[in-house]
Design a protein around this motif. Sequence first.
Motif, PDB file in Angstrom:
ATOM      1  N   GLY A 263       0.789  -1.228   0.000  1.00 15.59           N
ATOM      2  CA  GLY A 263       0.000   0.000   0.000  1.00 15.59           C
ATOM      3  C   GLY A 263       0.813   1.265   0.000  1.00 15.59           C
ATOM      4  N   VAL A 264       2.144   1.149  -0.015  1.00 14.46           N
ATOM      5  CA  VAL A 264       3.010   2.331  -0.030  1.00 14.46           C
ATOM      6  C   VAL A 264       3.809   2.313  -1.332  1.00 14.46           C
ATOM      7  CG1 VAL A 264       4.856   3.603   1.122  1.00 14.46           C
ATOM      8  CG2 VAL A 264       3.174   2.340   2.483  1.00 14.46           C
ATOM      9  N   ASP A 265       3.415   3.172  -2.264  1.00 18.63           N
ATOM     10  CA  ASP A 265       4.117   3.301  -3.533  1.00 18.63           C
ATOM     11  C   ASP A 265       4.870   4.625  -3.559  1.00 18.63           C
ATOM     12  OD1 ASP A 265       2.825   0.957  -4.192  1.00 18.63           O
ATOM     13  OD2 ASP A 265       1.300   1.937  -5.434  1.00 18.63           O
ATOM     14  N   ILE A 266       5.973   4.641  -4.275  1.00 10.23           N
ATOM     15  CA  ILE A 266       6.797   5.851  -4.367  1.00 10.23           C
ATOM     16  C   ILE A 266       6.833   6.317  -5.809  1.00 10.23           C
ATOM     17  CG2 ILE A 266       9.080   6.854  -3.994  1.00 10.23           C
ATOM     18  CD1 ILE A 266       7.613   6.119  -1.425  1.00 10.23           C
ATOM     19  N   ARG A 267       6.567   7.594  -6.011  1.00 13.85           N
ATOM     20  CA  ARG A 267       6.686   8.214  -7.327  1.00 13.85           C
ATOM     21  C   ARG A 267       7.924   9.100  -7.317  1.00 13.85           C
ATOM     22  NH1 ARG A 267       3.920   4.660  -8.042  1.00 13.85           N
ATOM     23  NH2 ARG A 267       1.672   4.601  -8.413  1.00 13.85           N
ATOM     24  N   GLY A 268       8.922   8.693  -8.091  1.00 13.77           N
ATOM     25  CA  GLY A 268      10.171   9.443  -8.163  1.00 13.77           C
ATOM     26  C   GLY A 268      10.462   9.872  -9.575  1.00 13.77           C
ATOM     27  N   CYS A 269      11.730   9.940  -9.914  1.00 16.50           N
ATOM     28  CA  CYS A 269      12.157  10.412 -11.227  1.00 16.50           C
ATOM     29  C   CYS A 269      11.560   9.529 -12.325  1.00 16.50           C
ATOM     30  CB  CYS A 269      13.682  10.391 -11.300  1.00 16.50           C
ATOM     31  SG  CYS A 269      14.352  11.219 -12.740  1.00 16.50           S
ATOM     32  N   GLY A 270      10.903  10.147 -13.292  1.00 17.59           N
ATOM     33  CA  GLY A 270      10.249   9.412 -14.355  1.00 17.59           C
ATOM     34  C   GLY A 270       8.801   9.074 -14.059  1.00 17.59           C
ATOM     35  N   GLY A 271       8.325   9.402 -12.855  1.00 23.20           N
ATOM     36  CA  GLY A 271       6.928   9.151 -12.495  1.00 23.20           C
ATOM     37  C   GLY A 271       6.161  10.459 -12.382  1.00 23.20           C
ATOM     38  N   TYR A 272       4.867  10.341 -12.108  1.00 24.18           N
ATOM     39  CA  TYR A 272       4.054  11.542 -11.939  1.00 24.18           C
ATOM     40  C   TYR A 272       2.934  11.280 -10.938  1.00 24.18           C
ATOM     41  CZ  TYR A 272       0.789   9.339 -15.284  1.00 24.18           C
ATOM     42  OH  TYR A 272      -0.071   8.478 -15.917  1.00 24.18           O
ATOM     43  N   LEU A 273       2.423  12.369 -10.378  1.00 28.44           N
ATOM     44  CA  LEU A 273       1.290  12.325  -9.470  1.00 28.44           C
ATOM     45  C   LEU A 273       0.087  12.959 -10.148  1.00 28.44           C
ATOM     46  CD1 LEU A 273       3.108  13.547  -6.243  1.00 28.44           C
ATOM     47  CD2 LEU A 273       2.099  11.278  -6.547  1.00 28.44           C
ATOM     48  N   VAL A 274      -1.105  12.427  -9.894  1.00 29.62           N
ATOM     49  CA  VAL A 274      -2.320  13.055 -10.392  1.00 29.62           C
ATOM     50  C   VAL A 274      -2.555  14.315  -9.569  1.00 29.62           C
ATOM     51  CG1 VAL A 274      -4.788  12.783 -10.794  1.00 29.62           C
ATOM     52  CG2 VAL A 274      -3.252  10.822 -11.065  1.00 29.62           C
ATOM     53  N   GLY A 275      -2.693  15.443 -10.243  1.00 25.92           N
ATOM     54  CA  GLY A 275      -2.812  16.720  -9.548  1.00 25.92           C
ATOM     55  C   GLY A 275      -4.184  16.932  -8.940  1.00 25.92           C
ATOM     56  N   PRO A 276      -4.250  17.679  -7.839  1.00 30.38           N
ATOM     57  CA  PRO A 276      -5.549  17.969  -7.216  1.00 30.38           C
ATOM     58  C   PRO A 276      -6.431  18.783  -8.154  1.00 30.38           C
ATOM     59  CG  PRO A 276      -3.811  19.348  -6.281  1.00 30.38           C
ATOM     60  CD  PRO A 276      -3.130  18.339  -7.147  1.00 30.38           C
ATOM     61  N   GLY A 277      -7.711  18.413  -8.179  1.00 30.08           N
ATOM     62  CA  GLY A 277      -8.642  19.028  -9.110  1.00 30.08           C
ATOM     63  C   GLY A 277      -8.881  18.182 -10.331  1.00 30.08           C
TER      64      GLY A 277
END
Length: 309
Positions: A169-183
Amino acid sequence: MAASARQTAALNHALALAHALAAAERGLPVIPLSRSKLPALRSPHRGERRHVPCRGECGLPGHGVHDATTDPSAVRALFAAAPWASGYGIACGRAPHRLIGVDLDVREADDETPDGTDGVAALRDLARRHGFTVPPTVTVLTPGGGRHLWLTGPPDVVVPNSAGRLAPGVDIRGCGGYLVGPGSITSRGTYRLAAGSADLAPAPCPPALLTLVAPPPPPPPPAPDHPSPPGPAAAEGLIRFVLASPHGQRNTRLFWAACRAYENGAPAPLLAALTTAALTTGLPEPEVHATLASAATITSRPPPPGLPA
């Protein structure tokens, strides 16, 4: 598509663009996302017979996170090319913030996970066992009941993406990844800032947590006056090790192999072969160069001329 549905899609697109522009103004590189949370623009190389290891060098959009930009004109152009986009992604590992995303999943028990998944509790347990406190930081609530924590990393550490490596349940988004932005509006719902997050800046990643998410440092190498380069069999083993990298471990494997190479004199042909192997696995070229530079720094051996310093 009915008129009301078209109006809704147009409104969602306009809202996503507005949120993306606001994020870009804060120095966060963004790309448009579809309702599936995937990059909205398809690759311009999808019809080519021969694989083209392009990360945007061709100048065309459609290279996923490699399209991410903070330039308002470029952001508008990306969204204009994807009028179906209803969200935006924020590239991690990029200057100036060098975001590290901690993605905490929360799922009910089912046949695959009889006990369910609680990434929030798992991170709390990691913090207790490793002696760190997660500081107040930007927190995004996901439609599935989880949350994304935004942290920042130092410029000399390349944090790889990982899924469940630290804990279920703990994933890491680092270099080459992205997060879904709020909104962002997705097929599962809307991503929203948690209460009290709007006025916060991403907090620095606690050192103990950074140690957990970054590639492990190699043991102190022996320091002979004239290190011998690895033999052909050892060199081939390092190259195969990188080529066999599963998704989520490509950066970590390259870092480990590069450290072994630097400890033994870092012959230029081996570093070039490791670079080619890493590119073959799909790692972006800037990420490959940054990982080699990190390995050189940690082993205190400068890379030979012609390779990234």
